[in-house]
Design an enzyme around this catalytic site. Sequence first.
Site, short mmCIF file in Angstrom:
data_model
loop_
_atom_site.label_atom_id
_atom_site.label_comp_id
_atom_site.label_asym_id
_atom_site.label_seq_id
_atom_site.Cartn_x
_atom_site.Cartn_y
_atom_site.Cartn_z
N SER A 1 4.98 8.50 7.24
CA SER A 1 6.10 8.99 8.04
C SER A 1 7.09 7.86 8.28
O SER A 1 6.76 6.89 8.96
CB SER A 1 5.56 9.52 9.38
OG SER A 1 6.62 9.62 10.29
N ILE B 1 7.84 7.33 11.91
CA ILE B 1 6.89 6.51 12.67
C ILE B 1 6.95 5.06 12.18
O ILE B 1 6.94 4.12 12.97
CB ILE B 1 5.45 7.07 12.53
CG1 ILE B 1 5.37 8.45 13.19
CG2 ILE B 1 4.42 6.13 13.13
CD1 ILE B 1 4.05 9.16 13.00
N VAL C 1 3.56 -0.98 11.14
CA VAL C 1 3.51 -2.00 12.19
C VAL C 1 4.47 -3.15 11.85
O VAL C 1 4.98 -3.83 12.72
CB VAL C 1 2.05 -2.46 12.42
CG1 VAL C 1 1.52 -3.24 11.24
CG2 VAL C 1 1.89 -3.25 13.68
N ALA D 1 0.88 -13.23 6.41
CA ALA D 1 0.13 -14.40 5.93
C ALA D 1 -1.23 -13.92 5.43
O ALA D 1 -1.82 -13.00 6.00
CB ALA D 1 -0.05 -15.40 7.07
N LYS E 1 0.76 -20.53 0.22
CA LYS E 1 0.12 -20.97 1.47
C LYS E 1 -1.13 -21.77 1.13
O LYS E 1 -2.03 -21.28 0.45
CB LYS E 1 -0.23 -19.74 2.31
CG LYS E 1 -1.05 -20.04 3.54
CD LYS E 1 -1.34 -18.80 4.37
CE LYS E 1 -2.33 -19.11 5.48
NZ LYS E 1 -2.74 -17.92 6.23
N PRO F 1 -7.67 -26.12 5.77
CA PRO F 1 -7.24 -26.05 4.37
C PRO F 1 -7.97 -24.96 3.58
O PRO F 1 -9.10 -24.61 3.89
CB PRO F 1 -7.66 -27.42 3.83
CG PRO F 1 -8.88 -27.77 4.62
CD PRO F 1 -8.75 -27.11 5.97
N THR G 1 -6.69 -12.39 8.61
CA THR G 1 -7.82 -11.69 7.99
C THR G 1 -7.65 -10.18 7.87
O THR G 1 -8.46 -9.53 7.22
CB THR G 1 -9.09 -11.98 8.81
OG1 THR G 1 -8.79 -11.90 10.19
CG2 THR G 1 -9.65 -13.34 8.49
C1 FAD Z 1 0.96 -9.10 15.75
C2 FAD Z 1 0.29 -8.86 14.44
C3 FAD Z 1 0.34 -9.84 13.44
C4 FAD Z 1 -0.32 -9.65 12.22
N1 FAD Z 1 -0.30 -10.63 11.29
C5 FAD Z 1 -1.06 -10.50 10.19
C6 FAD Z 1 -1.13 -11.52 9.22
O1 FAD Z 1 -0.46 -12.54 9.30
N2 FAD Z 1 -1.94 -11.33 8.16
C7 FAD Z 1 -2.68 -10.21 8.00
O2 FAD Z 1 -3.45 -10.13 7.06
N3 FAD Z 1 -2.56 -9.20 8.87
C8 FAD Z 1 -1.80 -9.31 9.95
N4 FAD Z 1 -1.72 -8.28 10.82
C9 FAD Z 1 -2.35 -7.00 10.53
C10 FAD Z 1 -1.47 -6.22 9.55
O3 FAD Z 1 -0.18 -6.07 10.08
C11 FAD Z 1 -2.07 -4.86 9.26
O4 FAD Z 1 -3.40 -5.00 8.89
C12 FAD Z 1 -1.33 -4.21 8.12
O5 FAD Z 1 0.03 -4.16 8.35
C13 FAD Z 1 -1.83 -2.81 7.84
O6 FAD Z 1 -1.49 -1.95 8.85
P1 FAD Z 1 -1.87 -0.41 8.68
O7 FAD Z 1 -1.38 0.08 7.37
O8 FAD Z 1 -3.29 -0.22 8.99
O9 FAD Z 1 -1.06 0.26 9.86
P2 FAD Z 1 0.51 0.55 9.98
O10 FAD Z 1 1.33 -0.52 9.39
O11 FAD Z 1 0.75 0.90 11.42
O12 FAD Z 1 0.74 1.82 9.08
C14 FAD Z 1 0.35 3.09 9.52
C15 FAD Z 1 0.93 4.13 8.57
O13 FAD Z 1 0.50 5.40 8.98
C16 FAD Z 1 1.63 6.25 9.08
N5 FAD Z 1 1.38 7.20 10.15
C17 FAD Z 1 0.92 6.96 11.40
N6 FAD Z 1 0.84 8.11 12.09
C18 FAD Z 1 1.24 9.09 11.25
C19 FAD Z 1 1.38 10.50 11.35
N7 FAD Z 1 1.12 11.15 12.49
N8 FAD Z 1 1.82 11.18 10.29
C20 FAD Z 1 2.10 10.55 9.12
N9 FAD Z 1 1.99 9.23 8.95
C21 FAD Z 1 1.58 8.52 10.01
C22 FAD Z 1 2.80 5.32 9.42
O14 FAD Z 1 4.02 5.91 9.06
C23 FAD Z 1 2.45 4.13 8.54
O15 FAD Z 1 2.90 4.32 7.23
C24 FAD Z 1 -1.02 -8.44 12.02
C25 FAD Z 1 -1.01 -7.43 12.99
C26 FAD Z 1 -0.38 -7.64 14.19
C27 FAD Z 1 -0.39 -6.54 15.24
#
Ligand code: FAD
Length: 485
Positions: free
Chosen positions: A21, A24, A27, A32, A60, A78, A327
């Site tokens: 979506s 939505i 994140v 990294a 990195k 490292p 991670t």
């Molecule tokens: C502050 C922070 C820093 C981070 N830094 C790192 C880092 O340096 N290195 C690392 O490895 N990881 C990091 N992460 C973690 C990393 O961001 C996530 O693991 C990665 O982005 C995967 O997220 P996700 O796909 O699980 O969730 P999201 O990115 O939230 O994606 C969710 C998906 O589901 C969809 N969705 C949700 N609800 C609905 C719905 N009702 N209907 C249809 N679609 C929907 C959304 O549109 C989206 O496409 C960090 C996280 C945070 C919070």
Amino acid sequence: MTAAALSDTLGRQCQIVLVESEAIGTVGVGEATIPPIRNFNQRLGIDEATFVRETAGSYKLGIQFVDWKQVGQSYFHPFGQYGAEFDKVPFYHYWMRENLAGRLPGPIDEFSMCWAMASAGKFAHPERDRRKIQSTFDYAYHFDAGLYAGFLRRYAEQRGVIRVEGKVERVARRGENGFIDFVMLDNGETIDGEFFVDCSGFRGLLIEGALEAGYENWQKWLPCDRAVAVPSSKQDAITPYTRSTAKAAGWQWRIPLQHRTGNGYVHCSEFISEEDAASTLLAGLDGVPQAEPRFLRFVTGRRNKFWDRNCVAIGLSAGFMEPLESTSLHLIQYGILRLIALLPDTAMSPLLAQEYNKQTTAEYERIRDFLILHYKATEREDSELWRYCRSMSVPDSLQYKIDHFREYGLLVSDERELFSNPSWIAVYLGQGIYPKRAPAIAQQRDHVPVTDRMSAIRAAMTEAVDEMQPHSDFIARHCASPLTA
Ligand SMILES: Cc1cc2nc3c(=O)[nH]c(=O)nc-3n(C[C@H](O)[C@H](O)[C@H](O)COP(=O)(O)OP(=O)(O)OC[C@H]3O[C@@H](n4cnc5c(N)ncnc54)[C@H](O)[C@@H]3O)c2cc1C
């Protein structure tokens, strides 16, 4: 990542539908990584230079931890070994022996090829010849998470994945066994399937919203629960490492990309407001902010069941610890590979879920312990957060490791440990956990000319780094992003 890897493995024999979506969004952080991402990309047949260019990425070599032990002190974690093997005994045993005997060989960082390169702002690929000092390091990437997602979306669609834009509003379950039957979108369209992968982020739309798998909360050990993120203008020299700077109520990341620098302050809401966290973040930038700060909230922990019935949670829907050691993306990639290894057929044996959950739980807990070590092993007393962390009790599995290291300098690691011995050594020594005595084996080997070997290693590192190109030049030559043109 899930759709891309499944489509690559299963081909068109299995229909994969990806629901996302745009309203939505994602994140939007996660920039990294750690070295195993290279295996994941290689498995998908992704060419490295193309990948770095398409994601405006950089290389990195590790993470610099600033102010974690005490304000004013820093160390480097490292991606590679310390020194080089010149005997039957690991290099760091000798380093500890010499250090404890007062024959200071220099900080252990000075024997890391990664740090030698990182501190000089240089980069080259490691060499294969194990006799060379240039074979003693590894590397990962920083990249723009949105560009990586777009890159993999194209990859997946080329391999037959059908992408559906829409918002899931309802999850229907089968009466007889509680399996997920179909999801319904906001436009009334239904999408059924034999198996569902919940990649819906923190919401856990299927795994929690529908299946109520439960969540194990780890905030007592990993207390940060908020982050504020902001991109800033890029610097001329792209540093080949992540920086993590401990602050009064958490820590700040700095991730250099080709077209911008990613920054964020991960903090604990008990000790600082979001507004103050944003001000601290903005005050600590080394470039001009390029957007308004974005606020994120999370609860550290993991799902009680990652796989329940015909649904597996991958990504933030499965759990979240801390971005401290980059991670999360790794856990996603290994979750996917584990799913592929345990791929269910229509019989959907619960034994597969049982094994998946067992392996994934163990992996989460091993990583959790490594992350907790960073918080626990601090000498800081200048703020409530650090005073809490110093005095908190840690999981028995971590305390066991710390006790062994403190007593006689040995690392007692599970062989499936993601973070291998040099990583633990980096954090122990970098944050002030020293052994009372050096491992006995090193003390039995007085005949080995350790001082000479250490000097030779240092000289070989200096010579090797002198010959390398600046990281920025390496990128410009091999994988410059069009976004920097
Ligand atoms: C502050 C922070 C820093 C981070 N830094 C790192 C880092 O340096 N290195 C690392 O490895 N990881 C990091 N992460 C973690 C990393 O961001 C996530 O693991 C990665 O982005 C995967 O997220 P996700 O796909 O699980 O969730 P999201 O990115 O939230 O994606 C969710 C998906 O589901 C969809 N969705 C949700 N609800 C609905 C719905 N009702 N209907 C249809 N679609 C929907 C959304 O549109 C989206 O496409 C960090 C996280 C945070 C919070």
